[in-house]
Enzyme design. Sequence first.
Site, mmCIF file in Angstrom:
data_model
loop_
_atom_site.group_PDB
_atom_site.id
_atom_site.type_symbol
_atom_site.label_atom_id
_atom_site.label_comp_id
_atom_site.label_asym_id
_atom_site.label_seq_id
_atom_site.Cartn_x
_atom_site.Cartn_y
_atom_site.Cartn_z
ATOM 1 N N CYS A 1 0.856 -1.201 0.000
ATOM 2 C CA CYS A 1 0.000 0.000 0.000
ATOM 3 C C CYS A 1 0.886 1.244 0.000
ATOM 4 C CB CYS A 1 -0.923 0.022 1.218
ATOM 5 S SG CYS A 1 -2.346 -1.078 1.098
ATOM 6 N N ASP B 1 10.662 -6.155 -8.875
ATOM 7 C CA ASP B 1 10.939 -6.807 -7.596
ATOM 8 C C ASP B 1 12.356 -6.454 -7.130
ATOM 9 O OD1 ASP B 1 9.509 -9.528 -6.130
ATOM 10 O OD2 ASP B 1 11.580 -9.038 -5.609
ATOM 11 N N ASN C 1 1.739 -16.335 -4.701
ATOM 12 C CA ASN C 1 1.855 -17.158 -3.501
ATOM 13 C C ASN C 1 0.724 -16.765 -2.557
ATOM 14 O OD1 ASN C 1 4.299 -18.370 -4.412
ATOM 15 N ND2 ASN C 1 5.424 -16.534 -3.768
ATOM 16 N N GLY D 1 4.692 -19.528 0.514
ATOM 17 C CA GLY D 1 5.766 -18.588 0.229
ATOM 18 C C GLY D 1 5.355 -17.132 0.225
ATOM 19 N N HIS E 1 -0.472 -9.823 -4.936
ATOM 20 C CA HIS E 1 0.453 -9.412 -5.988
ATOM 21 C C HIS E 1 0.708 -10.567 -6.935
ATOM 22 C CE1 HIS E 1 2.782 -10.771 -2.482
ATOM 23 N NE2 HIS E 1 3.683 -11.249 -3.336
ATOM 24 N N HIS F 1 3.575 -12.006 -9.338
ATOM 25 C CA HIS F 1 4.967 -11.991 -9.800
ATOM 26 C C HIS F 1 4.940 -12.289 -11.298
ATOM 27 C CE1 HIS F 1 7.023 -12.613 -5.795
ATOM 28 N NE2 HIS F 1 5.851 -13.128 -5.482
HETATM 29 P P1 AMP Z 1 5.854 -13.004 -1.821
HETATM 30 O O1 AMP Z 1 6.995 -13.586 -1.026
HETATM 31 O O2 AMP Z 1 5.247 -13.918 -2.827
HETATM 32 O O3 AMP Z 1 4.821 -12.398 -0.863
HETATM 33 O O4 AMP Z 1 6.468 -11.831 -2.673
HETATM 34 C C1 AMP Z 1 6.853 -10.609 -2.126
HETATM 35 C C2 AMP Z 1 7.868 -10.023 -3.063
HETATM 36 O O5 AMP Z 1 7.992 -8.653 -2.768
HETATM 37 C C3 AMP Z 1 9.273 -10.636 -2.942
HETATM 38 O O6 AMP Z 1 9.667 -11.167 -4.210
HETATM 39 C C4 AMP Z 1 10.130 -9.460 -2.527
HETATM 40 O O7 AMP Z 1 11.415 -9.486 -3.104
HETATM 41 C C5 AMP Z 1 9.321 -8.275 -3.005
HETATM 42 N N1 AMP Z 1 9.525 -7.028 -2.288
HETATM 43 C C6 AMP Z 1 9.465 -6.829 -0.959
HETATM 44 N N2 AMP Z 1 9.680 -5.536 -0.667
HETATM 45 C C7 AMP Z 1 9.849 -4.904 -1.863
HETATM 46 C C8 AMP Z 1 10.104 -3.559 -2.232
HETATM 47 N N3 AMP Z 1 10.230 -2.574 -1.326
HETATM 48 N N4 AMP Z 1 10.242 -3.261 -3.558
HETATM 49 C C9 AMP Z 1 10.130 -4.246 -4.489
HETATM 50 N N5 AMP Z 1 9.883 -5.532 -4.190
HETATM 51 C C10 AMP Z 1 9.760 -5.861 -2.895
#
Ligand code: AMP
Length: 112
Positions: A7, A30, A85, A91, A98, A100
């Site tokens: 957010c 990411d 995920n 995961g 979101h 990926h």
């Molecule tokens: P998940 O683990 O599936 O919830 O994915 C969360 C993703 O958010 C991970 O791949 C992280 O590398 C990414 N992530 C977390 N913080 C940030 C950020 N500030 N900017 C960009 N990506 C982020």
Amino acid sequence: MEDCIFCKIAAKEIPSKALYEDGQVYAFYDLDPQAPTHFLVIPKQHIASALEVTAENSAVVGHCYEVIAALAKQLGFDSYRVVTNCGESAGQSVFHLHFHVLAGRDMTWPPG
Ligand code: AMP
């Protein structure tokens, strides 16, 4: 939602490397890429996970997929993987829905 990092990213309170934005969604790279191209597409509205998708909020999920297809074409990918995920044991580490988008290398199946 207060204390939700995505957010805050969508609201530009935390910096990110933007790829696309409209009134409903935000796409950004990411921080910890798992493929040569790895970006995230998020709804701007807070939906905690895929488990929270309902008839009332599901239109934005379709819009996320439209944006993913448009970005893939723009970036020159006709082969890519979309991953969501859902839940800690699957995961999920950020509890804001979101998608990926991973591209630029061969993918294996099944995922770990
Ligand atoms: P998940 O683990 O599936 O919830 O994915 C969360 C993703 O958010 C991970 O791949 C992280 O590398 C990414 N992530 C977390 N913080 C940030 C950020 N500030 N900017 C960009 N990506 C982020």
